[in-house]
Design a protein around this motif. Structure first.
Motif, PDB file in Angstrom:
ATOM      1  N   ILE A 211       0.844  -1.210   0.000  1.00  0.00           N
ATOM      2  CA  ILE A 211       0.000   0.000   0.000  1.00  0.00           C
ATOM      3  C   ILE A 211       0.873   1.251   0.000  1.00  0.00           C
ATOM      4  N   VAL A 212       2.019   1.182   0.684  1.00  0.00           N
ATOM      5  CA  VAL A 212       2.969   2.296   0.648  1.00  0.00           C
ATOM      6  C   VAL A 212       3.526   2.439  -0.763  1.00  0.00           C
ATOM      7  N   GLN A 213       3.907   1.326  -1.370  1.00  0.00           N
ATOM      8  CA  GLN A 213       4.409   1.369  -2.757  1.00  0.00           C
ATOM      9  C   GLN A 213       3.363   1.935  -3.719  1.00  0.00           C
ATOM     10  N   PHE A 214       2.081   1.638  -3.450  1.00  0.00           N
ATOM     11  CA  PHE A 214       1.026   2.099  -4.358  1.00  0.00           C
ATOM     12  C   PHE A 214       0.915   3.619  -4.394  1.00  0.00           C
ATOM     13  N   GLN A 215       1.515   4.309  -3.416  1.00  0.00           N
ATOM     14  CA  GLN A 215       1.460   5.776  -3.418  1.00  0.00           C
ATOM     15  C   GLN A 215       2.424   6.371  -4.451  1.00  0.00           C
ATOM     16  N   ASP A 216       3.267   5.558  -5.056  1.00  0.00           N
ATOM     17  CA  ASP A 216       4.293   5.991  -6.012  1.00  0.00           C
ATOM     18  C   ASP A 216       3.661   6.693  -7.216  1.00  0.00           C
TER      19      ASP A 216
ATOM     20  N   GLY B  52       0.579  -4.955 -14.486  1.00  0.00           N
ATOM     21  CA  GLY B  52       0.028  -4.879 -15.844  1.00  0.00           C
ATOM     22  C   GLY B  52       0.827  -5.660 -16.871  1.00  0.00           C
ATOM     23  N   SER B  53       2.117  -5.846 -16.598  1.00  0.00           N
ATOM     24  CA  SER B  53       2.954  -6.604 -17.547  1.00  0.00           C
ATOM     25  C   SER B  53       3.021  -8.092 -17.187  1.00  0.00           C
ATOM     26  N   ARG B  54       2.373  -8.469 -16.075  1.00  0.00           N
ATOM     27  CA  ARG B  54       2.386  -9.867 -15.619  1.00  0.00           C
ATOM     28  C   ARG B  54       0.995 -10.251 -15.108  1.00  0.00           C
ATOM     29  N   VAL B  55       0.002 -10.075 -15.957  1.00  0.00           N
ATOM     30  CA  VAL B  55      -1.387 -10.239 -15.493  1.00  0.00           C
ATOM     31  C   VAL B  55      -1.654 -11.676 -15.064  1.00  0.00           C
ATOM     32  N   GLU B  56      -1.252 -12.632 -15.880  1.00  0.00           N
ATOM     33  CA  GLU B  56      -1.515 -14.027 -15.518  1.00  0.00           C
ATOM     34  C   GLU B  56      -0.757 -14.419 -14.254  1.00  0.00           C
ATOM     35  N   GLN B  57       0.504 -13.975 -14.145  1.00  0.00           N
ATOM     36  CA  GLN B  57       1.288 -14.243 -12.935  1.00  0.00           C
ATOM     37  C   GLN B  57       0.588 -13.676 -11.701  1.00  0.00           C
ATOM     38  N   THR B  58       0.003 -12.483 -11.842  1.00  0.00           N
ATOM     39  CA  THR B  58      -0.665 -11.826 -10.721  1.00  0.00           C
ATOM     40  C   THR B  58      -1.806 -12.697 -10.191  1.00  0.00           C
ATOM     41  N   PHE B  59      -2.648 -13.201 -11.099  1.00  0.00           N
ATOM     42  CA  PHE B  59      -3.787 -14.002 -10.642  1.00  0.00           C
ATOM     43  C   PHE B  59      -3.366 -15.412 -10.236  1.00  0.00           C
TER      44      PHE B  59
ATOM     45  N   ALA C 116      -3.314  -7.346   9.198  1.00  0.00           N
ATOM     46  CA  ALA C 116      -2.014  -7.842   8.735  1.00  0.00           C
ATOM     47  C   ALA C 116      -0.945  -7.866   9.834  1.00  0.00           C
ATOM     48  N   SER C 117      -0.126  -8.873   9.767  1.00  0.00           N
ATOM     49  CA  SER C 117       0.967  -9.013  10.709  1.00  0.00           C
ATOM     50  C   SER C 117       2.247  -8.436  10.106  1.00  0.00           C
ATOM     51  N   PRO C 118       3.100  -7.808  10.925  1.00  0.00           N
ATOM     52  CA  PRO C 118       4.367  -7.273  10.407  1.00  0.00           C
ATOM     53  C   PRO C 118       5.268  -8.347   9.803  1.00  0.00           C
ATOM     54  N   ARG C 119       5.029  -9.641  10.141  1.00  0.00           N
ATOM     55  CA  ARG C 119       5.914 -10.689   9.626  1.00  0.00           C
ATOM     56  C   ARG C 119       5.547 -11.132   8.212  1.00  0.00           C
ATOM     57  N   LEU C 120       4.387 -10.719   7.727  1.00  0.00           N
ATOM     58  CA  LEU C 120       3.997 -11.144   6.383  1.00  0.00           C
ATOM     59  C   LEU C 120       4.848 -10.439   5.338  1.00  0.00           C
ATOM     60  N   ASN C 121       5.092 -11.132   4.210  1.00  0.00           N
ATOM     61  CA  ASN C 121       5.755 -10.463   3.092  1.00  0.00           C
ATOM     62  C   ASN C 121       4.695  -9.705   2.316  1.00  0.00           C
ATOM     63  N   LEU C 122       4.649  -8.385   2.506  1.00  0.00           N
ATOM     64  CA  LEU C 122       3.618  -7.573   1.869  1.00  0.00           C
ATOM     65  C   LEU C 122       4.170  -6.752   0.704  1.00  0.00           C
ATOM     66  N   ALA C 123       5.358  -7.125   0.218  1.00  0.00           N
ATOM     67  CA  ALA C 123       5.938  -6.451  -0.949  1.00  0.00           C
ATOM     68  C   ALA C 123       5.372  -7.106  -2.220  1.00  0.00           C
ATOM     69  N   PHE C 124       4.060  -6.934  -2.425  1.00  0.00           N
ATOM     70  CA  PHE C 124       3.384  -7.661  -3.503  1.00  0.00           C
ATOM     71  C   PHE C 124       3.955  -7.396  -4.905  1.00  0.00           C
TER      72      PHE C 124
ATOM     73  N   GLN D 250       7.017  -6.828  -5.897  1.00  0.00           N
ATOM     74  CA  GLN D 250       8.248  -7.609  -6.072  1.00  0.00           C
ATOM     75  C   GLN D 250       7.943  -9.108  -6.054  1.00  0.00           C
ATOM     76  N   MET D 251       6.978  -9.498  -5.205  1.00  0.00           N
ATOM     77  CA  MET D 251       6.581 -10.904  -5.162  1.00  0.00           C
ATOM     78  C   MET D 251       6.085 -11.356  -6.540  1.00  0.00           C
ATOM     79  N   ILE D 252       5.252 -10.527  -7.179  1.00  0.00           N
ATOM     80  CA  ILE D 252       4.708 -10.869  -8.504  1.00  0.00           C
ATOM     81  C   ILE D 252       5.827 -10.871  -9.553  1.00  0.00           C
ATOM     82  N   ALA D 253       6.726  -9.898  -9.463  1.00  0.00           N
ATOM     83  CA  ALA D 253       7.811  -9.807 -10.446  1.00  0.00           C
ATOM     84  C   ALA D 253       8.685 -11.062 -10.433  1.00  0.00           C
ATOM     85  N   ASN D 254       8.805 -11.698  -9.266  1.00  0.00           N
ATOM     86  CA  ASN D 254       9.689 -12.871  -9.135  1.00  0.00           C
ATOM     87  C   ASN D 254       8.923 -14.188  -9.054  1.00  0.00           C
ATOM     88  N   TYR D 255       7.618 -14.148  -9.336  1.00  0.00           N
ATOM     89  CA  TYR D 255       6.768 -15.320  -9.084  1.00  0.00           C
ATOM     90  C   TYR D 255       6.865 -16.354 -10.208  1.00  0.00           C
TER      91      TYR D 255
END
Length: 331
Positions: A154-159, A169-176, A201-209, A211-216
């Motif tokens: 959500i912080v990244q989404f403010q960019d 948008g460049s990894r639509v199928e990966q996202t879903f 949400a817990s602070p221990r979750l990986n919420l960098a979505f 980057q997670m999608i980019a490397n999925y």
């Protein structure tokens, strides 16, 4: 075979909105189903069918920025005034006096605002996974930044450069592929996740979505998909066409919404139901603790074994609860 009613359109609040409708037009109050991110009205396909067949009038819009509905350019056109105003305009278009609003994920935040802003048009509210909370003590983006850091999605989404929009948008199928899965089974000795007050949400979750999608890579994901290939294609085709910016713009208004809600009474004064999902790690059941203080007429219901995508993971149970509560409270 995927069953959806025909797509219809309404002019509402300055935009053209796509929506689906089932059940008898004479039934009142109807149920309006409001999806979250990154979803569309299609996320409610099971409930549209079940409620319609139960004789309940049900309406599911693609909300502003999504699917068949228009996507204005200006970021502030996605603030809470616009999102709630769209639903009032939809009621006006359909000549509906009052409705029961059901919201999941971001749709939940919107529907809990409906009785605060448009009480005379609201018969009841159902939150699915998303609790109603009091106004945050400080700007929610600053709270998220402090608690989770710069990579929290959500912080990244403010960019302003819209890098997350580009990644999804460049990894639509990966996202879903990555998002629309049942949660990984948690080992019995794992400590329970502790959510952040007012945020979930817990602070221990990986919420960098992003980057997670980019490397999925789906080949290495042991979790069970919740969509059939045919269902996944609906989401992928839709978001390939629309991109993700419309939905992400909802997040870009979180500070604005916070600033502009200072004068609102946050007490919900209509019959309400909170459906929680046992294994939602972003909006855990504990995030709904204490809701009764500001939602006096509240029933709570737990869906066991479900992750975040509750109405798609446990469709029969969610539909049955909606029907049962609707009949009990509204005849």
């Amino acid at each position: 075979m995927i069953e959806m009613p025909p797509l219809q359109f309404a002019s509402t609040n300055g935009i053209r909105m796509g929506y689906y409708e089932a059940g008898p037009a004479t039934d009142a109050p109807p149920v309006v189903l409001c999806h979250g991110w990154p979803e569309i009205a299609f996320s409610w396909r099971h409930q549209i069918k079940a409620l319609g067949e139960a004789g309940i009038r049900v309406i599911a819009p693609d909300q502003r920025g999504y699917g068949a509905t228009e996507r204005p350019e200006a970021v502030e056109d996605y603030d809470m005034e616009h999102l709630t105003g769209d639903l009032i305009g939809l009621l006006d278009h359909l000549k509906i006096d009052k409705a029961i609003f059901v919201g999941h994920d971001w749709g939940g935040f919107v529907v809990w605002q409906m009785p605060l802003r448009h009480l005379d048009r609201v018969a009841g509210i159902v939150g699915i996974n998303t609790p109603h909370t009091n106004r945050a003590p400080a700007d929610p983006i600053e709270l998220l930044r402090k608690r989770f850091g710069e990579h929290m999605y959500i912080v990244q989404f403010q960019d302003a450069g819209r890098e997350p929009d580009r990644i999804f948008g460049s990894r639509v199928e990966q996202t879903f592929d990555a998002f629309m899965r049942k949660p990984a089974p948690r080992s019995d000795d794992a400590p329970a996740e502790q959510p952040v007050a007012g945020v979930g949400a817990s602070p221990r979750l990986n919420l960098a979505f992003p980057q997670m999608i980019a490397n999925y890579d789906a080949r290495h994901d042991p979790r069970t998909p919740i969509l059939s290939p045919e269902e996944k294609k609906v989401f992928v085709d839709t978001f390939t066409k629309t991109g993700f910016t419309g939905g992400i713009n909802w997040y870009r208004n979180m500070s604005r919404n916070w600033q502009r809600s200072a004068e609102l009474d946050h007490t919900v004064r209509v019959p309400s139901l909170m459906i929680m999902a046992e294994n939602d790690h972003v909006l855990p059941p504990s995030a709904a603790d204490g809701m009764e203080k500001i939602v006096p007429d509240l029933e709570k219901y737990m869906v066991c074994g479900s992750g975040h995508w509750t109405q798609q993971e446990k469709p029969d149970e969610v539909s049955a609860k909606l029907i049962e509560w609707r009949r009990k409270r509204f005849g």
